[in-house]
Motif scaffolding. Structure first.
Motif, PDB file in Angstrom:
ATOM      1  N   ASN A 124       0.727  -1.265  -0.045  1.00 16.54           N
ATOM      2  CA  ASN A 124      -0.093   0.091  -0.100  1.00 16.54           C
ATOM      3  C   ASN A 124       1.000   1.328   0.081  1.00 16.54           C
ATOM      4  N   PHE A 125       0.753   2.268  -0.902  1.00 14.83           N
ATOM      5  CA  PHE A 125       1.167   3.461  -1.016  1.00 14.83           C
ATOM      6  C   PHE A 125       0.390   4.666  -0.948  1.00 14.83           C
ATOM      7  N   PRO A 126      -0.026   5.078   0.234  1.00 15.93           N
ATOM      8  CA  PRO A 126      -0.979   6.179   0.579  1.00 15.93           C
ATOM      9  C   PRO A 126      -0.923   7.327  -0.196  1.00 15.93           C
ATOM     10  N   ALA A 127      -1.789   7.990  -0.397  1.00 17.01           N
ATOM     11  CA  ALA A 127      -1.881   9.111  -1.281  1.00 17.01           C
ATOM     12  C   ALA A 127      -0.905  10.123  -0.493  1.00 17.01           C
ATOM     13  N   ALA A 128      -1.015  10.315   0.661  1.00 21.95           N
ATOM     14  CA  ALA A 128      -0.426  11.413   1.469  1.00 21.95           C
ATOM     15  C   ALA A 128       1.152  11.390   1.334  1.00 21.95           C
ATOM     16  N   ILE A 129       1.831  10.340   0.959  1.00 19.39           N
ATOM     17  CA  ILE A 129       3.125  10.012   0.955  1.00 19.39           C
ATOM     18  C   ILE A 129       3.647  10.399  -0.355  1.00 19.39           C
ATOM     19  N   LEU A 130       2.606  10.156  -1.296  1.00 17.55           N
ATOM     20  CA  LEU A 130       3.074  10.824  -2.709  1.00 17.55           C
ATOM     21  C   LEU A 130       3.000  12.069  -2.904  1.00 17.55           C
ATOM     22  N   ASP A 131       3.705  12.993  -2.318  1.00 16.15           N
ATOM     23  CA  ASP A 131       3.666  14.448  -2.377  1.00 16.15           C
ATOM     24  C   ASP A 131       5.091  15.078  -2.009  1.00 16.15           C
ATOM     25  N   LYS A 132       5.308  16.216  -2.247  1.00 19.13           N
ATOM     26  CA  LYS A 132       6.578  16.873  -1.954  1.00 19.13           C
ATOM     27  C   LYS A 132       6.649  16.805  -0.281  1.00 19.13           C
ATOM     28  N   PRO A 133       7.971  16.855  -0.201  1.00 26.09           N
ATOM     29  CA  PRO A 133       9.120  16.673  -0.883  1.00 26.09           C
ATOM     30  C   PRO A 133       9.363  15.174  -1.113  1.00 26.09           C
ATOM     31  N   PHE A 134       8.794  14.318  -1.204  1.00 24.84           N
ATOM     32  CA  PHE A 134       9.073  12.642  -1.798  1.00 24.84           C
ATOM     33  C   PHE A 134       8.816  12.518  -2.948  1.00 24.84           C
ATOM     34  N   PHE A 135       7.708  13.299  -3.607  1.00 23.71           N
ATOM     35  CA  PHE A 135       7.307  12.975  -5.015  1.00 23.71           C
ATOM     36  C   PHE A 135       6.783  14.339  -5.545  1.00 23.71           C
ATOM     37  N   ASP A 136       7.378  14.724  -6.795  1.00 23.48           N
ATOM     38  CA  ASP A 136       7.013  15.930  -7.309  1.00 23.48           C
ATOM     39  C   ASP A 136       6.974  15.500  -8.775  1.00 23.48           C
ATOM     40  N   PRO A 137       5.557  15.205  -9.328  1.00 19.66           N
ATOM     41  CA  PRO A 137       5.427  15.000 -10.621  1.00 19.66           C
ATOM     42  C   PRO A 137       6.193  15.913 -11.694  1.00 19.66           C
ATOM     43  N   ASN A 138       6.529  17.137 -11.404  1.00 18.08           N
ATOM     44  CA  ASN A 138       7.331  17.947 -12.114  1.00 18.08           C
ATOM     45  C   ASN A 138       8.694  17.901 -11.873  1.00 18.08           C
ATOM     46  N   ALA A 139       9.246  17.306 -10.968  1.00 18.07           N
ATOM     47  CA  ALA A 139      10.765  17.348 -10.722  1.00 18.07           C
ATOM     48  C   ALA A 139      11.495  16.180 -11.602  1.00 18.07           C
ATOM     49  N   ASP A 140      12.814  16.445 -11.654  1.00 18.56           N
ATOM     50  CA  ASP A 140      13.691  15.655 -12.499  1.00 18.56           C
ATOM     51  C   ASP A 140      13.651  14.174 -12.046  1.00 18.56           C
ATOM     52  N   ALA A 141      13.991  13.153 -12.798  1.00 21.15           N
ATOM     53  CA  ALA A 141      13.539  11.773 -12.334  1.00 21.15           C
ATOM     54  C   ALA A 141      14.619  11.399 -11.229  1.00 21.15           C
ATOM     55  N   ALA A 142      15.714  11.898 -11.124  1.00 22.25           N
ATOM     56  CA  ALA A 142      17.042  11.425 -10.127  1.00 22.25           C
ATOM     57  C   ALA A 142      16.388  11.805  -8.775  1.00 22.25           C
ATOM     58  N   ALA A 143      15.447  12.783  -8.645  1.00 20.57           N
ATOM     59  CA  ALA A 143      14.924  13.310  -7.208  1.00 20.57           C
ATOM     60  C   ALA A 143      13.784  12.373  -6.699  1.00 20.57           C
ATOM     61  N   ASN A 144      13.154  11.881  -7.824  1.00 21.26           N
ATOM     62  CA  ASN A 144      12.070  11.118  -7.366  1.00 21.26           C
ATOM     63  C   ASN A 144      12.275   9.736  -7.431  1.00 21.26           C
ATOM     64  N   TYR A 145      13.151   9.219  -8.025  1.00 23.73           N
ATOM     65  CA  TYR A 145      13.660   7.761  -7.784  1.00 23.73           C
ATOM     66  C   TYR A 145      14.353   7.957  -6.617  1.00 23.73           C
ATOM     67  N   GLY A 146      15.304   8.815  -6.360  1.00 26.86           N
ATOM     68  CA  GLY A 146      16.066   8.851  -4.939  1.00 26.86           C
ATOM     69  C   GLY A 146      15.363   8.818  -3.657  1.00 26.86           C
ATOM     70  N   SER A 147      14.171   9.396  -3.855  1.00 27.90           N
ATOM     71  CA  SER A 147      13.203   9.548  -2.600  1.00 27.90           C
ATOM     72  C   SER A 147      11.995   8.761  -2.478  1.00 27.90           C
ATOM     73  N   ILE A 148      11.008   9.075  -3.200  1.00 30.55           N
ATOM     74  CA  ILE A 148      10.044   7.982  -3.142  1.00 30.55           C
ATOM     75  C   ILE A 148      10.313   6.688  -4.122  1.00 30.55           C
ATOM     76  N   GLY A 149      10.981   6.762  -5.086  1.00 32.59           N
ATOM     77  CA  GLY A 149      11.542   5.443  -5.611  1.00 32.59           C
ATOM     78  C   GLY A 149      12.085   4.428  -4.534  1.00 32.59           C
ATOM     79  N   ALA A 150      12.992   5.154  -3.706  1.00 29.24           N
ATOM     80  CA  ALA A 150      13.752   4.117  -2.796  1.00 29.24           C
ATOM     81  C   ALA A 150      12.626   4.094  -1.679  1.00 29.24           C
ATOM     82  N   VAL A 151      11.683   4.450  -1.238  1.00 32.23           N
ATOM     83  CA  VAL A 151      10.746   4.221  -0.419  1.00 32.23           C
ATOM     84  C   VAL A 151      10.108   2.790  -1.121  1.00 32.23           C
ATOM     85  N   ILE A 152       9.576   3.207  -2.484  1.00 30.11           N
ATOM     86  CA  ILE A 152       8.994   2.105  -3.124  1.00 30.11           C
ATOM     87  C   ILE A 152       9.670   0.647  -3.298  1.00 30.11           C
ATOM     88  N   GLY A 153      11.162   0.972  -3.423  1.00 33.41           N
ATOM     89  CA  GLY A 153      12.050  -0.068  -3.557  1.00 33.41           C
ATOM     90  C   GLY A 153      12.107  -0.900  -2.130  1.00 33.41           C
TER      91      GLY A 153
END
Length: 708
Positions: free
Chosen positions: A516-545
């Motif tokens: 389960n990945f709730p909506a509230a964790i899928l937001d800044k500063p962990f996830f920004d749909p407009n940010a470069d991939a490096a930041a998203n994969y390093g932050s929320i991507g690592a959480v997913i991993g």
């Protein structure tokens, strides 16, 4: 907040570009960026906060301090919090949104009997401070009267059964603590596709057995303050002879603590796999009249109940049969008061008058967590409403604040990271083809749920009143318990959610082989749909991993693709896995966050494995997302540098010593600062940041832990 390149920050960018590049020789990725002779393309949003760096620290000495030290030096923890960090930013965003939703509901004057009305009335009751003062112990009095009427061991057993709640969870939220004598967990059986009830140890007013048994001077002092608190709370309630009763209550809890299994043992699913015939409890754990207990707990119809900590259940039952009945009654009265004055689930003051909640906060909030000041009533009201009516509020939250585009992008990232895990498994040289096939099969069948559940809870039977704050909370706890019991005998729902959309967290569900990945964790500063991939994969991507890897940590690896406790490993692979796991535990046990208090590498083993493995596959997925192209250089940083900075910033945190002590002793997670150092096991981090022999985090290639 995420760092954005704009006119106001341009000077800072120029300074940082030079200083960061000096931290290591430019990587090929950075060095190969062609000189620009025409107007440059628009620079992508980096998603990295560079203002929190401490450039006086070498990345190879302390990557957490390098990435977060500047922020930590300049940031003061708010007086109403025991800690603050990147997760808190998300919590504050969710809190603000919850406030907006509740205000809108109240303004709309919702019809009676609707979830909207229940939400509005719950919040109204909590905010009615004058009414709470006037009512005093009114909502609690029936419970106190029932305790006073206990006249036999049968009555006592029935009282303990009536008091159990669904407030423990050893596999999902890994919550082993309840202030009730026992906790109940309802989920699919460890080895059978049917719901079962599990009984778990409880009964302590302090967080863990170590608070009662340790000779550490801080623990000795905490015990003295606990006695002072127990005395004061009993006196506030008008209970006579409070001093002697407090001593007897704490002496009883100390005996309970001695019966408790240590946390590391509680984490061992093999030690927990003890389905007992319900009728056999009387022989295996004499002292409690189990027929009366199970009848009051709503469990009398169950043929089997799992004893998660069998020794503790037997030991606690023996105490129920041997300790004086008056002491047990005083114990129950104190815990009823303590539970009402302090909301353990929310770690905040409860719904009794201020004189009670001030006492409770003084011990639970200040002594145990070091927090100087309670959160203001409005914020506590939001937390309490969200907890009691989680899905009702969550349905509104998801609809308003989690757009379909974000859901689609996160689902794409999850798919990419799962594919990276598949590739990673296939490349492991130490694992046999047989075990690889089983691991890949499990990963491919893992159910992923993003944002919100497909089905929502029904609160129509929950009685919420606009003038009964404590009664509302107690009825909500009972409603949740009855919901959990209602699953018994029903088909297993592998799509069941264990978190609400407004929860800032994520979870791996080993019995469902799901996440389960709730909506509230899928937001800044962990996830920004407009940010470069490096930041998203390093932050929320690592959480997913991390959550994917939990399916293969020292607990998750015990479960197969159908969520059954089953051995799918060859003996040789098992040995290699256990040896690597021990090395990682030893690595973490060397960390000393407080003088004389080290991380327990075995206790935090599952989380550490998930951190290392999750970061590994998130990095692989990030590199694949580039499609063979070079990542852009932003703010003088290569893509790999931004990836690892984003990961470290995820664990940006500052915590009070008392709260840190409690976390080290009771939590299955290592402290945030140590989690940020996970990078030292990743080869690509050395290439990105130039860590070298002689620096404190440096590990020779052969010593870097690679489990998955």
């Amino acid at each position: 907040m995420p760092y954005r390149l704009n006119a106001l920050s341009l000077g800072l960018t120029l300074v940082l570009a030079g200083s960061l590049a000096a931290c290591k020789p430019a990587t090929n990725e950075t060095a190969s960026a062609p000189a620009q002779t025409t107007a440059p393309a628009a620079t992508p949003v980096s998603g990295i906060d560079l203002t929190g760096l401490d450039k006086t620290v070498k990345p190879g000495d302390d990557f957490d301090a390098f990435a977060n030290g500047g922020w930590r030096k300049n940031f003061e923890i708010p007086a109403d919090r025991s800690n603050y960090g990147a997760f808190t930013q998300l919590l504050e965003t969710a809190e603000k949104r919850n406030a907006e939703l509740i205000a809108e509901l109240a303004a709309g004057k919702p019809a009676a009997g609707t979830d909207a009305r229940r939400i509005a009335d719950f919040h109204t009751a909590y905010m009615d401070e004058a009414g709470t003062e006037k009512r005093g112990l009114q909502a609690l009095q029936p419970q106190l009267d029932a305790i006073g009427a206990i006249a036999s061991r049968s009555d006592l057993s029935r009282a303990f059964g009536a008091g159990v709640r669904a407030d423990t969870d050893p596999l999902n939220s890994t919550n082993f603590h309840t202030d009730n004598l026992f906790g109940v967990f309802v989920a699919k059986g460890l080895q059978e596709p049917a719901y079962v009830a599990t009984l778990m140890q409880g009964g302590l007013g302090m967080p863990d057995r170590e608070y009662y048994l340790s000779s550490d001077k801080e623990m000795v002092e905490t015990r003295k303050k606990y006695e002072t608190y127990v005395i004061a709370l009993l006196k506030q309630a008008g209970i006579a002879d409070a001093e002697s009763k407090a001593k007897a209550i704490i002496a009883l809890e100390t005996k309970i603590a001695k019966a408790h299994a240590p946390l590391v043992d509680s984490q061992n699913v093999h030690k927990a796999n003890n389905p007992w015939d319900t009728a056999a409890f009387a022989q295996r754990a004499p002292g409690i009249e189990w027929a009366a207990f199970f009848d009051a707990a709503g469990l009398a119809a169950q043929k089997k109940i799992v004893a998660w900590q069998p020794g503790a259940i037997t030991g606690i039952a023996r105490l129920v049969g041997s300790e004086p009945l008056p002491v047990w009654k005083d114990y129950l009265a104190f815990h009823a008061l303590d539970h009402a004055a302090w909301n353990q689930a929310l770690r905040g003051p409860g719904e009794l008058p201020k004189a009670y909640t001030d006492l409770a906060f003084g011990f639970h909030g200040t002594t145990l967590a070091g927090t100087p000041q309670a959160r203001e009533r409005g914020k506590r009201a939001l937390d309490a409403t969200s907890s009691a009516l989680g899905d009702a509020l969550g349905k509104l939250y998801a609809a308003k604040y989690f757009p379909a585009a974000s859901k689609a992008k996160v689902e794409e990232m999850v798919g990419n990271i799962l594919a990276a895990f598949d590739e990673r498994v296939d490349s492991l040289t130490w694992m046999t083809p047989q075990t690889k096939a089983k691991a890949r099969e499990k990963a491919k069948s893992m159910r992923v749920s993003v944002g919100y559940p497909e089905r929502w809870r029904d609160y129509s039977s929950l009685d919420i009143r606009p003038d009964d704050a404590l009664g509302n909370r107690l009825r909500a706890e009972l409603h949740e318990y009855r919901y959990q019991l209602s699953k018994l005998g029903q088909p297993v729902d592998n799509g069941e959610w264990w978190m609400t959309p407004q929860t800032v967290n994520a979870v791996q569900l080993p019995l469902q082989n799901a996440m389960n990945f709730p909506a509230a964790i899928l937001d800044k500063p962990f996830f920004d749909p407009n940010a470069d991939a490096a930041a998203n994969y390093g932050s929320i991507g690592a959480v997913i991993g991390h959550e994917i890897s939990h399916g293969f940590d020292d607990t998750g690896a015990e479960f197969d693709g159908q969520g059954r406790l089953a051995n799918w490993w060859t003996p040789a692979d098992t040995q290699h896995f256990q040896e690597a796991t021990k090395k990682l535990a030893d690595q973490y046990s060397a960390y000393e966050p407080l003088p004389g208090l080290r991380v327990n590498g075995k206790q935090t083993s599952g989380e550490n494995i998930a951190d290392v493995s999750g970061l590994t596959i998130a990095y692989m997925a990030y590199r694949k997302s580039l499609g063979g192209k070079q990542a852009p250089v932003i703010d003088g940083l290569s893509g790999d540098q931004r990836f690892f900075l984003a990961y470290a910033e995820t664990w940006r945190s500052k915590i009070r010593d008392a709260a840190l002590r409690q976390r080290i002793l009771t939590d299955g997670h290592a402290p945030a600062a140590q989690r940020a150092q996970t990078v030292r096991n990743i080869d690509a981090w050395y290439d990105a940041w130039g860590a070298k022999p002689g620096e404190k985090l440096y590990l020779a290639p052969a010593d870097r832990i690679k489990i998955w």
